[in-house]
Design an enzyme around this catalytic site. Structure first.
Site, short mmCIF file in Angstrom:
data_model
loop_
_atom_site.label_atom_id
_atom_site.label_comp_id
_atom_site.label_asym_id
_atom_site.label_seq_id
_atom_site.Cartn_x
_atom_site.Cartn_y
_atom_site.Cartn_z
N GLU A 111 -7.84 -2.97 3.81
CA GLU A 111 -7.71 -2.64 2.39
C GLU A 111 -9.03 -3.01 1.72
O GLU A 111 -9.27 -4.16 1.40
CB GLU A 111 -6.54 -3.43 1.77
CG GLU A 111 -5.19 -3.11 2.37
CD GLU A 111 -4.67 -1.74 1.96
OE1 GLU A 111 -5.17 -1.19 0.96
OE2 GLU A 111 -3.78 -1.22 2.65
N CYS A 152 -9.74 -4.31 -7.39
CA CYS A 152 -10.19 -3.31 -6.41
C CYS A 152 -10.00 -1.90 -6.93
O CYS A 152 -10.80 -1.02 -6.64
CB CYS A 152 -9.46 -3.49 -5.09
SG CYS A 152 -7.67 -3.37 -5.26
#
Ligand code: NAD
Length: 497
Positions: A227, A261
């Site tokens: 991720e 993010c």
């Protein structure tokens, strides 16, 4: 898979040997449980986790805030604790259905045989988190791994040490260490952790470290979910109300001071709307954050090193001729000591600036202009595939064009970030922004082995296809491939021999 140190290429250091011992304890416990935890045990574990998170919520707010040097309690409660509790609730509601044996149709030629899929736990799952949402990014994958019946070892980031310690305390109170455990420590510990022969390793962090993790994991062919991050664009159609676009982008960008993010990394606006967008964005920032240093709502930058990097990015852009506007409504002293970095808008920035190349991960919003939708799509596609894309438009046809002609991990249309907490959407990147996905069923699926099972029937026609091959076998093959001349070929081939 390798057991012990003899065929363990990463072995050697004392730290790693200790971690390996812990992993072996978990593996033994997993094996003794025969098939991983059953439904009832998984439900008990999930409920215990939910209750523990609730019990510790105030302590987490304090620990996270102390790690950042200041972060809005509301953001920790909403963006971490709530999202985790909500995912646990969702998982508890649906787990029985997810665990059901899935019967599927065999190929008609194999009838009346039967085929089914079972989801089996993999064993011990390793989870490596990032500091920016330490709880969410470490406990989130853990929920998926527990729901799939695995044991879990977690390594939170060393950059949020108080939160990591509290996580360790909470987990050791809630679960036995051979079932779930938290390992704390510095980068050396993280590095050793990533070389362990887990049955699956999920890593959240930068693309740079993601490559190291994948290399380490490859020693044991440990499957990885990565991720990662990247530059996520926010594209505003010319026809979309620019004030509304600016408001939503500013909210997505400056929450947690851009240390998210899926924060929009840069905005793309039509060339005619640049000035209006800058004015609107400035207005919204002033409204959201009338004070910066004096505000609990504006998050600090995690470390001095991260702060200095942001300063140098802006300085370089300014030196290369970019327009820079640092919005500091109360004119406060923002500096590396208090780690308050003012919301900063940058436009007319040359493409060779680091700011236009690297993920920013801070409260700097570059604004790029475009002339046509196709040109904007090309600009996005010329760059590494982003984790998220935000598109603002009310025209369905154009929206579909942007959705289908760009590739990104996920998309929110007419908003920012909201695709992330959706329990029914897979969350994960693509290309440079990562591989694999989790959240809800996709977490359960990622941490399970989908085992394919075929039950041969006593009366299956496949029994007619055994040697020695005669007329009947050739007749069936010819029928199966619907090509009678093949039969002649086989016959001639046999005769020729
Ligand atoms: P990072 O890559 O520096 O660190 C992440 C983790 O890697 C930490 O736990 C650290 O202990 C470990 N680590 C660091 N160096 C290592 C090494 N040499 N070997 C093994 N492990 C090592 O990332 P970060 O600064 O913590 O987080 C910021 C990055 O993470 C950004 O790029 C952001 O986009 C990304 N991110 C992605 C997601 C997502 O869900 N896709 C979420 C949050 C952050």
């Amino acid at each position: 898979m390798a057991e012990g140190k003899t065929d363990d290429p990463g072995g050697g250091s004392a730290v790693r040997d200790q971690l390996m011992e812990q992993l072996n304890r978990q593996r033994t416990a997993f094996r003794e449980s025969r098939s991983g935890t059953d439904y009832a045990e998984r439900m008990v574990a999930l409920k215990a986790m939910q209750e523990a998170l609730y019990k510790y919520r105030h302590e987490y707010v304090e620990a996270v805030s102390a790690d950042f040097g200041g972060r809005a309690p509301e953001e920790t409660l909403l963006l971490e604790i709530f999202v985790l509790i909500d995912e646990i609730r969702h998982t508890r509601r649906h787990l029985k259905k997810w665990m059901k044996i899935k019967w599927v149709m065999p190929n008609w030629q194999f009838l009346p045989s039967r085929t089914k899929i079972i989801h089996q736990p993999l064993g011990v799952v390793g989870v490596m988190g990032a500091w920016n949402y330490q709880l969410l990014l470490t406990f989130g994958p853990m929920i998926g791994a527990l729901s799939a019946g695995n044991h879990v070892m977690m390594k939170p980031s060393e950059l949020a040490p108080r939160t990591a310690e509290l996580m360790q305390k909470m987990i050791s109170e809630t679960f036995p260490p051979e079932y779930v455990t938290v390992i704390t420590g510095d980068v050396d510990v993280a590095s050793a952790f990533s070389t362990l022969p887990f049955d699956h390793l999920i890593f959240t962090g930068s693309t740079r470290v993601g490559k190291i993790i994948m290399r380490n994991a490859s020693e044991h062919l440990t499957p990885v979910t990565l991720e990662l991050g990247g530059k996520s664009p926010a594209l505003v159609a010319r026809e979309f109300p620019i004030g509304s676009g600016a408001r939503r982008i500013v909210h997505g960008k400056f929450s947690n001071s851009g240390q998210t993010c899926v924060a929009p990394d840069y905005a793309m606006v039509h060339v005619d709307q640049l000035d209006t967008f800058v004015a609107e964005a400035r207005k919204v920032i002033e409204e959201f954050y009338p004070q910066l240093v004096g505000s609990d709502d504006y998050t600090r930058i995690a470390t001095k090193r991260h702060y200095d990097r942001l300063v140098s990015l802006v300085n370089e852009a300014r030196e290369k001729g970019a327009e820079v506007l640092a919005v500091n409504p109360a004119g406060e002293d923002c500096n590396a000591e208090n780690r308050v970095f003012p919301p900063t808008l940058v436009w007319n920035c040359p493409e060779d600036c680091t700011l236009m190349q690297e993920e920013l991960f801070g409260p700097i919003l570059p604004i790029v202009t475009y002339e046509t939708t196709e040109g904007a799509i090309d600009y996005i596609n010329d760059r590494p595939r982003p984790l998220a894309l935000y598109y603002f438009d009310r025209d369905h046809e154009r929206t579909w064009q942007v959705l289908t002609e760009t590739i990104s991990g996920g998309v929110t249309v007419n908003g920012c970030i909201y695709h992330l907490p959706q329990n029914n959407l897979p969350f994960g990147g693509v290309g440079d922004s990562g591989m694999g996905a989790y959240h809800g069923f996709d977490g359960f699926n990622t941490f399970s082995k989908k085992k394919a099972i075929f039950h041969q029937s006593r009366f299956a026609s496949t029994t007619l296809l055994r040697p020695p091959y005669g007329f009947l076998a050739r007749f069936i093959i010819g029928t199966l491939i619907r090509n009678w001349p093949t039969l002649d070929l086989v016959r001639r081939y046999r005769k020729g021999k």
